[in-house]
Motif scaffolding. Sequence first.
Motif, PDB file in Angstrom:
ATOM      1  N   THR A  32       0.834  -1.205   0.000  1.00 45.57           N
ATOM      2  CA  THR A  32       0.000   0.000   0.000  1.00 45.57           C
ATOM      3  C   THR A  32       0.860   1.243   0.000  1.00 45.57           C
ATOM      4  O   THR A  32       1.750   1.401   0.853  1.00 45.57           O
ATOM      5  CB  THR A  32      -0.913   0.023   1.246  1.00 45.57           C
ATOM      6  OG1 THR A  32      -1.720  -1.149   1.254  1.00 45.57           O
ATOM      7  CG2 THR A  32      -1.808   1.248   1.220  1.00 45.57           C
ATOM      8  N   GLN A  33       0.601   2.085  -0.953  1.00 43.55           N
ATOM      9  CA  GLN A  33       1.174   3.436  -0.953  1.00 43.55           C
ATOM     10  C   GLN A  33      -0.005   4.377  -0.729  1.00 43.55           C
ATOM     11  O   GLN A  33      -0.797   4.623  -1.632  1.00 43.55           O
ATOM     12  CB  GLN A  33       1.890   3.723  -2.270  1.00 43.55           C
ATOM     13  CG  GLN A  33       3.125   2.861  -2.476  1.00 43.55           C
ATOM     14  CD  GLN A  33       3.829   3.159  -3.795  1.00 43.55           C
ATOM     15  OE1 GLN A  33       3.913   2.311  -4.663  1.00 43.55           O
ATOM     16  NE2 GLN A  33       4.351   4.374  -3.912  1.00 43.55           N
ATOM     17  N   PRO A  34      -0.145   4.906   0.469  1.00 42.54           N
ATOM     18  CA  PRO A  34      -1.378   5.621   0.827  1.00 42.54           C
ATOM     19  C   PRO A  34      -1.593   6.923   0.065  1.00 42.54           C
ATOM     20  O   PRO A  34      -2.732   7.370  -0.079  1.00 42.54           O
ATOM     21  CB  PRO A  34      -1.204   5.907   2.318  1.00 42.54           C
ATOM     22  CG  PRO A  34      -0.092   5.039   2.767  1.00 42.54           C
ATOM     23  CD  PRO A  34       0.781   4.803   1.589  1.00 42.54           C
ATOM     24  N   ASP A  35      -0.532   7.519  -0.405  1.00 38.87           N
ATOM     25  CA  ASP A  35      -0.641   8.826  -1.055  1.00 38.87           C
ATOM     26  C   ASP A  35      -0.576   8.662  -2.566  1.00 38.87           C
ATOM     27  O   ASP A  35       0.422   8.199  -3.102  1.00 38.87           O
ATOM     28  CB  ASP A  35       0.491   9.748  -0.587  1.00 38.87           C
ATOM     29  CG  ASP A  35       0.507   9.886   0.912  1.00 38.87           C
ATOM     30  OD1 ASP A  35       1.548   9.589   1.527  1.00 38.87           O
ATOM     31  OD2 ASP A  35      -0.533  10.276   1.460  1.00 38.87           O
ATOM     32  N   ILE A  36      -1.649   9.046  -3.253  1.00 36.01           N
ATOM     33  CA  ILE A  36      -1.657   8.956  -4.712  1.00 36.01           C
ATOM     34  C   ILE A  36      -0.834  10.091  -5.308  1.00 36.01           C
ATOM     35  O   ILE A  36      -0.075   9.897  -6.261  1.00 36.01           O
ATOM     36  CB  ILE A  36      -3.093   9.005  -5.237  1.00 36.01           C
ATOM     37  CG1 ILE A  36      -3.883   7.817  -4.696  1.00 36.01           C
ATOM     38  CG2 ILE A  36      -3.114   8.995  -6.771  1.00 36.01           C
ATOM     39  CD1 ILE A  36      -5.359   7.873  -5.011  1.00 36.01           C
ATOM     40  N   HIS A  37      -1.023  11.295  -4.743  1.00 31.08           N
ATOM     41  CA  HIS A  37      -0.270  12.470  -5.184  1.00 31.08           C
ATOM     42  C   HIS A  37       0.341  13.144  -3.970  1.00 31.08           C
ATOM     43  O   HIS A  37      -0.286  13.192  -2.907  1.00 31.08           O
ATOM     44  CB  HIS A  37      -1.190  13.500  -5.875  1.00 31.08           C
ATOM     45  CG  HIS A  37      -1.808  13.021  -7.137  1.00 31.08           C
ATOM     46  ND1 HIS A  37      -3.092  12.537  -7.194  1.00 31.08           N
ATOM     47  CD2 HIS A  37      -1.319  12.946  -8.396  1.00 31.08           C
ATOM     48  CE1 HIS A  37      -3.372  12.196  -8.446  1.00 31.08           C
ATOM     49  NE2 HIS A  37      -2.318  12.421  -9.191  1.00 31.08           N
ATOM     50  N   ILE A  38       1.537  13.676  -4.166  1.00 30.29           N
ATOM     51  CA  ILE A  38       2.161  14.529  -3.154  1.00 30.29           C
ATOM     52  C   ILE A  38       2.795  15.702  -3.870  1.00 30.29           C
ATOM     53  O   ILE A  38       3.431  15.518  -4.920  1.00 30.29           O
ATOM     54  CB  ILE A  38       3.222  13.752  -2.347  1.00 30.29           C
ATOM     55  CG1 ILE A  38       2.554  12.889  -1.285  1.00 30.29           C
ATOM     56  CG2 ILE A  38       4.209  14.707  -1.696  1.00 30.29           C
ATOM     57  CD1 ILE A  38       3.517  12.213  -0.337  1.00 30.29           C
ATOM     58  N   THR A  39       2.606  16.892  -3.290  1.00 30.52           N
ATOM     59  CA  THR A  39       3.231  18.096  -3.832  1.00 30.52           C
ATOM     60  C   THR A  39       4.125  18.701  -2.762  1.00 30.52           C
ATOM     61  O   THR A  39       3.678  18.913  -1.630  1.00 30.52           O
ATOM     62  CB  THR A  39       2.184  19.131  -4.283  1.00 30.52           C
ATOM     63  OG1 THR A  39       1.352  18.543  -5.291  1.00 30.52           O
ATOM     64  CG2 THR A  39       2.870  20.362  -4.854  1.00 30.52           C
ATOM     65  N   VAL A  40       5.366  18.945  -3.108  1.00 35.18           N
ATOM     66  CA  VAL A  40       6.304  19.580  -2.175  1.00 35.18           C
ATOM     67  C   VAL A  40       7.005  20.721  -2.892  1.00 35.18           C
ATOM     68  O   VAL A  40       7.124  20.716  -4.126  1.00 35.18           O
ATOM     69  CB  VAL A  40       7.341  18.585  -1.617  1.00 35.18           C
ATOM     70  CG1 VAL A  40       6.655  17.467  -0.868  1.00 35.18           C
ATOM     71  CG2 VAL A  40       8.220  18.039  -2.720  1.00 35.18           C
ATOM     72  N   SER A  41       7.479  21.651  -2.117  1.00 32.60           N
ATOM     73  CA  SER A  41       8.242  22.770  -2.672  1.00 32.60           C
ATOM     74  C   SER A  41       9.683  22.344  -2.885  1.00 32.60           C
ATOM     75  O   SER A  41      10.223  21.522  -2.122  1.00 32.60           O
ATOM     76  CB  SER A  41       8.191  23.964  -1.731  1.00 32.60           C
ATOM     77  OG  SER A  41       6.874  24.426  -1.588  1.00 32.60           O
TER      78      SER A  41
END
Lengths: 112, 114
Positions: B5-14
Amino acid sequence: DVKVTQSSRYLVKRTGEKVFLECVQDMDHENMFWYRQDPGLGLRLIYFSYDVKMKEKGDIPEGYSVSREKKERFSLILESASTNQTSMYLCATRAGGPGELFFGEGSRLTVL
Amino acid sequence: AQSVTQPDIHITVSEGASLELRCNYSYGATPYLFWYVQSPGQGLQLLLKYFSGDTLVQGIKGFEAEFKRSQSSFNLRKPSVHWSDAAEYFCAVGAMEYGNKLVFGAGTILRVKS
């Protein structure tokens, strides 16, 4: 460096056509794999082969078959393509046993 | 059944910020684990792998991951993200007891804001 070459990067086929996706590797690896990649589903294993002339079903083999007549070549066959087989297909190889997979660049198939 | 399981489908970081991508697995055997990265239109490239030994593993491009058996996790980290890190990241798990077939997570798409 291991090189895994998938013969076609992009294909467009019609429903009912027979489709061949070819994968060739140059590192004498024992194991070869075909995966299907769809958004949100990750990679799903279609078929794999741990030796020449050997093949085993993966998790989603329905509608697909494979051929491995030579060690370096592993072909994925869609006997009668359907629109739900529109996807990215990835070939991978491995030396044998536990270890990392080496991937080709993928073949994007569209079935109309 | 084995699952990843990869819980995060999208991640946005600076750009310049730290990054952690999560991976949890469910296996009835001693696993070995990988993180792969996929740039648009490309195949998957290995970032790092864990088989045994030191549970903190270093990979390419400044990435590291820590295997935590008690939490069934193998999270990927990078202290300072670069714009070129924008890609999709996949966690994969295998075990000798399951014929060494790898099971992949659904992937996490990383976007980097400038």
